[in-house]
Design a protein around this motif. Sequence first.
Motif, PDB file in Angstrom:
ATOM      1  N   ALA A   1     -48.009 -79.089  11.082  1.00  0.00           N
ATOM      2  CA  ALA A   1     -47.890 -78.055  10.042  1.00  0.00           C
ATOM      3  C   ALA A   1     -46.591 -77.282  10.206  1.00  0.00           C
ATOM      4  CB  ALA A   1     -49.089 -77.106  10.105  1.00  0.00           C
ATOM      5  N   VAL A   2     -46.224 -76.959  11.458  1.00  0.00           N
ATOM      6  CA  VAL A   2     -44.958 -76.273  11.723  1.00  0.00           C
ATOM      7  C   VAL A   2     -43.787 -77.161  11.296  1.00  0.00           C
ATOM      8  CG1 VAL A   2     -43.424 -75.423  13.548  1.00  0.00           C
ATOM      9  CG2 VAL A   2     -45.859 -74.844  13.582  1.00  0.00           C
ATOM     10  N   GLU A   3     -43.884 -78.449  11.578  1.00  0.00           N
ATOM     11  CA  GLU A   3     -42.829 -79.396  11.192  1.00  0.00           C
ATOM     12  C   GLU A   3     -42.679 -79.441   9.672  1.00  0.00           C
ATOM     13  OE1 GLU A   3     -41.657 -84.139  11.739  1.00  0.00           O
ATOM     14  OE2 GLU A   3     -43.492 -83.331  12.634  1.00  0.00           O
ATOM     15  N   LEU A   4     -43.814 -79.403   8.954  1.00  0.00           N
ATOM     16  CA  LEU A   4     -43.765 -79.410   7.493  1.00  0.00           C
ATOM     17  C   LEU A   4     -43.081 -78.154   6.962  1.00  0.00           C
ATOM     18  CD1 LEU A   4     -44.500 -80.516   4.719  1.00  0.00           C
ATOM     19  CD2 LEU A   4     -46.789 -79.527   4.984  1.00  0.00           C
ATOM     20  N   VAL A   5     -43.429 -76.999   7.530  1.00  0.00           N
ATOM     21  CA  VAL A   5     -42.803 -75.744   7.101  1.00  0.00           C
ATOM     22  C   VAL A   5     -41.300 -75.786   7.347  1.00  0.00           C
ATOM     23  CG1 VAL A   5     -42.660 -73.265   7.578  1.00  0.00           C
ATOM     24  CG2 VAL A   5     -44.895 -74.359   7.384  1.00  0.00           C
ATOM     25  N   GLU A   6     -40.897 -76.287   8.501  1.00  0.00           N
ATOM     26  CA  GLU A   6     -39.467 -76.348   8.814  1.00  0.00           C
ATOM     27  C   GLU A   6     -38.749 -77.365   7.939  1.00  0.00           C
ATOM     28  OE1 GLU A   6     -39.518 -77.141  12.974  1.00  0.00           O
ATOM     29  OE2 GLU A   6     -39.648 -75.005  13.531  1.00  0.00           O
ATOM     30  N   THR A   7     -39.404 -78.481   7.638  1.00  0.00           N
ATOM     31  CA  THR A   7     -38.791 -79.496   6.775  1.00  0.00           C
ATOM     32  C   THR A   7     -38.594 -78.967   5.359  1.00  0.00           C
ATOM     33  OG1 THR A   7     -39.884 -81.231   8.068  1.00  0.00           O
ATOM     34  CG2 THR A   7     -38.975 -81.880   5.940  1.00  0.00           C
ATOM     35  N   LEU A   8     -39.534 -78.130   4.910  1.00  0.00           N
ATOM     36  CA  LEU A   8     -39.443 -77.554   3.569  1.00  0.00           C
ATOM     37  C   LEU A   8     -38.651 -76.241   3.550  1.00  0.00           C
ATOM     38  CD1 LEU A   8     -43.089 -78.166   2.274  1.00  0.00           C
ATOM     39  CD2 LEU A   8     -41.012 -79.315   1.520  1.00  0.00           C
ATOM     40  N   GLY A   9     -37.998 -75.925   4.682  1.00  0.00           N
ATOM     41  CA  GLY A   9     -37.189 -74.713   4.727  1.00  0.00           C
ATOM     42  C   GLY A   9     -36.053 -74.764   3.705  1.00  0.00           C
ATOM     43  N   MET A  10     -35.712 -73.623   3.122  1.00  0.00           N
ATOM     44  CA  MET A  10     -34.661 -73.571   2.098  1.00  0.00           C
ATOM     45  C   MET A  10     -34.065 -72.179   2.056  1.00  0.00           C
ATOM     46  SD  MET A  10     -36.944 -73.459  -1.402  1.00  0.00           S
ATOM     47  CE  MET A  10     -37.942 -72.024  -1.800  1.00  0.00           C
ATOM     48  N   ASP A  11     -32.930 -72.058   1.417  1.00  0.00           N
ATOM     49  CA  ASP A  11     -32.303 -70.758   1.194  1.00  0.00           C
ATOM     50  C   ASP A  11     -32.972 -70.072   0.011  1.00  0.00           C
ATOM     51  OD1 ASP A  11     -30.488 -71.176   3.259  1.00  0.00           O
ATOM     52  OD2 ASP A  11     -29.073 -72.200   1.931  1.00  0.00           O
TER      53      ASP A  11
ATOM     54  N   VAL B   1     -52.750 -86.114   5.629  1.00  0.00           N
ATOM     55  CA  VAL B   1     -52.084 -85.422   4.518  1.00  0.00           C
ATOM     56  C   VAL B   1     -50.862 -84.661   5.022  1.00  0.00           C
ATOM     57  CG1 VAL B   1     -52.342 -83.655   2.735  1.00  0.00           C
ATOM     58  CG2 VAL B   1     -54.211 -85.246   3.177  1.00  0.00           C
ATOM     59  N   LEU B   2     -50.980 -83.992   6.163  1.00  0.00           N
ATOM     60  CA  LEU B   2     -49.843 -83.268   6.738  1.00  0.00           C
ATOM     61  C   LEU B   2     -48.694 -84.215   7.051  1.00  0.00           C
ATOM     62  CD1 LEU B   2     -51.637 -80.783   9.178  1.00  0.00           C
ATOM     63  CD2 LEU B   2     -50.289 -80.158   7.164  1.00  0.00           C
ATOM     64  N   ARG B   3     -49.011 -85.351   7.715  1.00  0.00           N
ATOM     65  CA  ARG B   3     -47.963 -86.292   8.084  1.00  0.00           C
ATOM     66  C   ARG B   3     -47.269 -86.870   6.862  1.00  0.00           C
ATOM     67  NH1 ARG B   3     -44.137 -86.586  10.712  1.00  0.00           N
ATOM     68  NH2 ARG B   3     -45.426 -85.637  12.329  1.00  0.00           N
ATOM     69  N   LYS B   4     -48.052 -87.228   5.831  1.00  0.00           N
ATOM     70  CA  LYS B   4     -47.460 -87.762   4.595  1.00  0.00           C
ATOM     71  C   LYS B   4     -46.602 -86.700   3.908  1.00  0.00           C
ATOM     72  CE  LYS B   4     -48.528 -90.425   0.443  1.00  0.00           C
ATOM     73  NZ  LYS B   4     -47.520 -89.748  -0.356  1.00  0.00           N
ATOM     74  N   SER B   5     -47.033 -85.440   3.967  1.00  0.00           N
ATOM     75  CA  SER B   5     -46.259 -84.353   3.363  1.00  0.00           C
ATOM     76  C   SER B   5     -44.914 -84.208   4.049  1.00  0.00           C
ATOM     77  CB  SER B   5     -47.035 -83.038   3.449  1.00  0.00           C
ATOM     78  OG  SER B   5     -48.249 -83.110   2.733  1.00  0.00           O
ATOM     79  N   VAL B   6     -44.910 -84.303   5.393  1.00  0.00           N
ATOM     80  CA  VAL B   6     -43.661 -84.214   6.146  1.00  0.00           C
ATOM     81  C   VAL B   6     -42.730 -85.358   5.774  1.00  0.00           C
ATOM     82  CG1 VAL B   6     -42.633 -84.336   8.456  1.00  0.00           C
ATOM     83  CG2 VAL B   6     -44.673 -82.937   8.075  1.00  0.00           C
ATOM     84  N   ASP B   7     -43.290 -86.572   5.693  1.00  0.00           N
ATOM     85  CA  ASP B   7     -42.478 -87.744   5.347  1.00  0.00           C
ATOM     86  C   ASP B   7     -41.889 -87.614   3.946  1.00  0.00           C
ATOM     87  OD1 ASP B   7     -43.082 -88.768   7.806  1.00  0.00           O
ATOM     88  OD2 ASP B   7     -44.712 -90.063   7.082  1.00  0.00           O
TER      89      ASP B   7
ATOM     90  N   LYS C   1     -52.009 -80.830  17.824  1.00  0.00           N
ATOM     91  CA  LYS C   1     -51.269 -81.840  17.072  1.00  0.00           C
ATOM     92  C   LYS C   1     -51.140 -81.454  15.604  1.00  0.00           C
ATOM     93  CE  LYS C   1     -51.086 -86.852  16.343  1.00  0.00           C
ATOM     94  NZ  LYS C   1     -51.766 -88.149  16.583  1.00  0.00           N
ATOM     95  N   GLU C   2     -52.230 -80.971  15.021  1.00  0.00           N
ATOM     96  CA  GLU C   2     -52.189 -80.563  13.609  1.00  0.00           C
ATOM     97  C   GLU C   2     -51.290 -79.345  13.417  1.00  0.00           C
ATOM     98  OE1 GLU C   2     -56.129 -80.006  12.178  1.00  0.00           O
ATOM     99  OE2 GLU C   2     -56.677 -82.118  12.316  1.00  0.00           O
TER     100      GLU C   2
END
Length: 325
Positions: free
Chosen positions: A194-204, A249-255, A189-190
């Motif tokens: 973490a993968v979701e956070l990395v993808e959400t923060l993806g950028m060019d 912390v991970l979930r709040k970061s994603v949000d 789950k963690e």
Amino acid sequence: MAHAVWSGALTFGLVSLPVQLFSATESHTIRFRQLERGTSDRIRNKRVNERTGEEVEAEDIVKGLETDGGYVVVEPDELDEIAPGRSKTLEIDGFVDLDDVDPIYFDRTYWLAPKDDEHLKIYALLHGALSRTHRAGIATFVMRNREYLIAVKAEDDVLAAHTLHWADELRDPADEIKTVRSPGDLPDKELKTAVELVETLGMDWKPKEYRDTYRERVLELVEAKGRGETYEKADPPPRATNVVDLMDVLRKSVDDAGDKRRKGGRRKGGRRKGGRRKGRQSRTAREELERLNKKQLYDRAADADITGRSSMNRDELIEALEKAS
């Protein structure tokens, strides 16, 4: 105009191309002078004989390597005589796939240019072949009494020569960093979060959007002290995340990252869809600024060219940014 740091012949197969090497980067590091405290007197380093304490002229200094029997002295012309590639040749041994070269090997970057217009066609052919095959030529050459391993690759309209570290120069992280070891199986789950956070923060990748803000702060510090003004200290570093609270912390970061991305997609200026009043827009802008840390506020103040920002605290930066907008 930049001057060539090396010139010679680049060879691949039986083809020989006269080239010049130019530095592709420049340093903007702020260099301070050494002064005696309480004065404006410069401090200068001198070359001093360790035994006699007397100063030695530059022309009387030679290179020596320490051995069991003392020092072996080597003259500059002796180094030139044994240097590999003394004929100033940059010989490509072969061509490798760029994806096979680990980024850790890359060191400095230089531009390679043809020495004259007569050989421009050969230069263009090599550039085109490297670009089309996505390969780099691996070569060695000698510059300033040192042999370099380099990768020659195509960049836009020019050939780039990237100096590479030798394999025995790379340190093994397992030997150097004792804290690097496997923590065991990671909670699924963690890891997914973490993968979701990395993808959400993806950028060019847009390197021009980044700048040396520390250098700017140093210059503003110097200017403030020169005017006899106070300056604002940076915020303390963030505390380490408690492993117990990691999932929260991970979930709040994603949000938070998702909220910022949605806001970033809205049009700049004007009314939002639905026609909200200006007062509501102002409050929303204030709320957005309140979410930023001091460094982010300072970066925005620098973009807006707000004067005196180096001496402002967080609240003052928010007020100044509101006025500027």
